[in-house]
Design a protein around this motif. Structure first.
Motif, PDB file in Angstrom:
ATOM      1  N   ARG A 159       0.837  -1.206   0.000  1.00 42.35           N
ATOM      2  CA  ARG A 159       0.000   0.000   0.000  1.00 42.35           C
ATOM      3  C   ARG A 159       0.871   1.255   0.000  1.00 42.35           C
ATOM      4  O   ARG A 159       0.619   2.202  -0.739  1.00 42.35           O
ATOM      5  CB  ARG A 159      -0.928   0.013   1.205  1.00 42.35           C
ATOM      6  CG  ARG A 159      -1.734   1.296   1.240  1.00 42.35           C
ATOM      7  CD  ARG A 159      -2.901   1.267   2.184  1.00 42.35           C
ATOM      8  NE  ARG A 159      -3.489   2.605   2.178  1.00 42.35           N
ATOM      9  CZ  ARG A 159      -3.638   3.349   3.254  1.00 42.35           C
ATOM     10  NH1 ARG A 159      -3.308   2.892   4.426  1.00 42.35           N
ATOM     11  NH2 ARG A 159      -4.154   4.546   3.169  1.00 42.35           N
ATOM     12  N   ALA A 162       2.487   1.692  -3.451  1.00 37.32           N
ATOM     13  CA  ALA A 162       1.515   2.168  -4.441  1.00 37.32           C
ATOM     14  C   ALA A 162       1.261   3.661  -4.271  1.00 37.32           C
ATOM     15  O   ALA A 162       1.193   4.413  -5.251  1.00 37.32           O
ATOM     16  CB  ALA A 162       0.210   1.373  -4.318  1.00 37.32           C
ATOM     17  N   GLU A 163       1.127   4.100  -3.029  1.00 37.85           N
ATOM     18  CA  GLU A 163       0.890   5.519  -2.774  1.00 37.85           C
ATOM     19  C   GLU A 163       2.102   6.353  -3.204  1.00 37.85           C
ATOM     20  O   GLU A 163       1.954   7.418  -3.807  1.00 37.85           O
ATOM     21  CB  GLU A 163       0.586   5.749  -1.297  1.00 37.85           C
ATOM     22  CG  GLU A 163       0.355   7.181  -0.928  1.00 37.85           C
ATOM     23  CD  GLU A 163      -0.852   7.827  -1.591  1.00 37.85           C
ATOM     24  OE1 GLU A 163      -0.858   9.069  -1.704  1.00 37.85           O
ATOM     25  OE2 GLU A 163      -1.781   7.106  -2.009  1.00 37.85           O
ATOM     26  N   ARG A 165       4.356   5.573  -5.518  1.00 38.94           N
ATOM     27  CA  ARG A 165       4.431   5.568  -6.982  1.00 38.94           C
ATOM     28  C   ARG A 165       3.405   6.545  -7.574  1.00 38.94           C
ATOM     29  O   ARG A 165       3.674   7.228  -8.559  1.00 38.94           O
ATOM     30  CB  ARG A 165       4.224   4.161  -7.524  1.00 38.94           C
ATOM     31  CG  ARG A 165       5.426   3.269  -7.268  1.00 38.94           C
ATOM     32  CD  ARG A 165       5.249   1.892  -7.880  1.00 38.94           C
ATOM     33  NE  ARG A 165       6.414   1.086  -7.629  1.00 38.94           N
ATOM     34  CZ  ARG A 165       6.381  -0.068  -6.943  1.00 38.94           C
ATOM     35  NH1 ARG A 165       5.239  -0.557  -6.509  1.00 38.94           N
ATOM     36  NH2 ARG A 165       7.494  -0.738  -6.750  1.00 38.94           N
ATOM     37  N   ARG A 166       2.215   6.593  -6.980  1.00 35.86           N
ATOM     38  CA  ARG A 166       1.178   7.520  -7.440  1.00 35.86           C
ATOM     39  C   ARG A 166       1.670   8.960  -7.292  1.00 35.86           C
ATOM     40  O   ARG A 166       1.515   9.768  -8.213  1.00 35.86           O
ATOM     41  CB  ARG A 166      -0.109   7.305  -6.642  1.00 35.86           C
ATOM     42  CG  ARG A 166      -1.274   8.176  -7.126  1.00 35.86           C
ATOM     43  CD  ARG A 166      -2.495   8.046  -6.235  1.00 35.86           C
ATOM     44  NE  ARG A 166      -2.305   8.584  -4.902  1.00 35.86           N
ATOM     45  CZ  ARG A 166      -2.252   9.880  -4.594  1.00 35.86           C
ATOM     46  NH1 ARG A 166      -2.372  10.784  -5.533  1.00 35.86           N
ATOM     47  NH2 ARG A 166      -2.093  10.282  -3.346  1.00 35.86           N
ATOM     48  N   ARG A 167       2.293   9.262  -6.167  1.00 35.70           N
ATOM     49  CA  ARG A 167       2.797  10.619  -5.939  1.00 35.70           C
ATOM     50  C   ARG A 167       3.922  10.974  -6.912  1.00 35.70           C
ATOM     51  O   ARG A 167       3.989  12.095  -7.394  1.00 35.70           O
ATOM     52  CB  ARG A 167       3.277  10.774  -4.503  1.00 35.70           C
ATOM     53  CG  ARG A 167       2.142  10.827  -3.523  1.00 35.70           C
ATOM     54  CD  ARG A 167       2.651  10.788  -2.094  1.00 35.70           C
ATOM     55  NE  ARG A 167       1.537  10.809  -1.178  1.00 35.70           N
ATOM     56  CZ  ARG A 167       1.316  11.781  -0.315  1.00 35.70           C
ATOM     57  NH1 ARG A 167       2.147  12.779  -0.214  1.00 35.70           N
ATOM     58  NH2 ARG A 167       0.257  11.723   0.452  1.00 35.70           N
ATOM     59  N   ALA A 169       4.341   9.751  -9.899  1.00 29.55           N
ATOM     60  CA  ALA A 169       3.741   9.923 -11.227  1.00 29.55           C
ATOM     61  C   ALA A 169       3.065  11.277 -11.385  1.00 29.55           C
ATOM     62  O   ALA A 169       3.039  11.847 -12.473  1.00 29.55           O
ATOM     63  CB  ALA A 169       2.738   8.799 -11.498  1.00 29.55           C
ATOM     64  N   GLN A 170       2.539  11.822 -10.297  1.00 24.44           N
ATOM     65  CA  GLN A 170       1.874  13.126 -10.339  1.00 24.44           C
ATOM     66  C   GLN A 170       2.870  14.276 -10.464  1.00 24.44           C
ATOM     67  O   GLN A 170       2.498  15.354 -10.913  1.00 24.44           O
ATOM     68  CB  GLN A 170       1.017  13.333  -9.094  1.00 24.44           C
ATOM     69  CG  GLN A 170      -0.222  12.498  -9.064  1.00 24.44           C
ATOM     70  CD  GLN A 170      -0.998  12.680  -7.762  1.00 24.44           C
ATOM     71  OE1 GLN A 170      -0.486  13.149  -6.765  1.00 24.44           O
ATOM     72  NE2 GLN A 170      -2.264  12.278  -7.791  1.00 24.44           N
ATOM     73  N   ASN A 171       4.095  14.044 -10.012  1.00 26.71           N
ATOM     74  CA  ASN A 171       5.089  15.139 -10.022  1.00 26.71           C
ATOM     75  C   ASN A 171       5.863  15.191 -11.275  1.00 26.71           C
ATOM     76  O   ASN A 171       6.213  14.806 -12.100  1.00 26.71           O
ATOM     77  CB  ASN A 171       6.036  15.015  -8.832  1.00 26.71           C
ATOM     78  CG  ASN A 171       5.306  15.278  -7.518  1.00 26.71           C
ATOM     79  OD1 ASN A 171       4.314  15.984  -7.509  1.00 26.71           O
ATOM     80  ND2 ASN A 171       5.795  14.705  -6.447  1.00 26.71           N
TER      81      ASN A 171
END
Length: 171
Positions: A159, A162-163, A165-167, A169-171
């Motif tokens: 978890r 995943a969080e 990696r999401r962050r 990808a947003q930057n």
């Protein structure tokens, strides 16, 4: 592709930092460091005797962890560190402003049970109350995420990864 950040796995003793940290490092493909290894012998002696550390005790320890975080800024890393107070996290961020915090959270009873089950660790269970009283959870302006410790360690690490990696990808 952005490089992985330095991640500080934080929380009170007994939340699983030493278990989750290496799992998270493996998922991210980065080095892992255990914060307990940065403590000078005097700190370990104090904690073994059930005496809480004060800010003066923690300063050189936090600086050593911060140096590790700074040295791993270009290729990422995961380090466990209680990082209970905002001031402590600010000190770590001064060494590596891009550091991300994963706060392992759980209820007092679950954490106390985990601590009772541990063998051979210098941290006394009596210090849990002191740590819980000291804990300042992540604030909205801090780069980090809280993750509940109820699932198994692999699920917690997944978890968190995943969080993160999401962050990224947003930057």
């Amino acid at each position: 592709m952005h490089s992985p950040p330095v991640v500080v796995v934080m929380g009170v003793s007994g939340t699983g930092k030493t278990t989750v940290g290496p799992l998270l490092a493996d998922l991210l493909g980065v080095a892992y460091a255990e914060a307990d290894d940065f403590h000078p012998p005097a700190n370990i002696a104090k904690m073994s005797a059930g005496i809480p550390l004060d800010d003066a005790d923690r300063a050189p320890w936090l600086d050593a962890i911060g140096a590790w975080a700074r040295d791993h800024a270009d290729h990422g890393g995961v380090v466990s560190c209680s990082a209970l107070k905002r001031d402590y996290r600010d000190r770590l961020r001064a060494a590596n402003p891009e550091a991300v915090f994963v706060h392992l959270t759980g209820d007092r009873a679950r954490i106390a049970e985990r601590m009772k089950a541990r063998k051979g660790h210098f941290f006394s269970g009596e210090l849990l109350e002191s740590q819980l009283a000291t804990l300042e959870p992540l604030e909205p302006d801090e780069n980090g995420v809280a993750v509940d410790i109820s699932p198994d360690p692999a699920a917690i690490a997944a978890r968190a990864a995943a969080e993160l990696r999401r962050r990224i990808a947003q930057n």
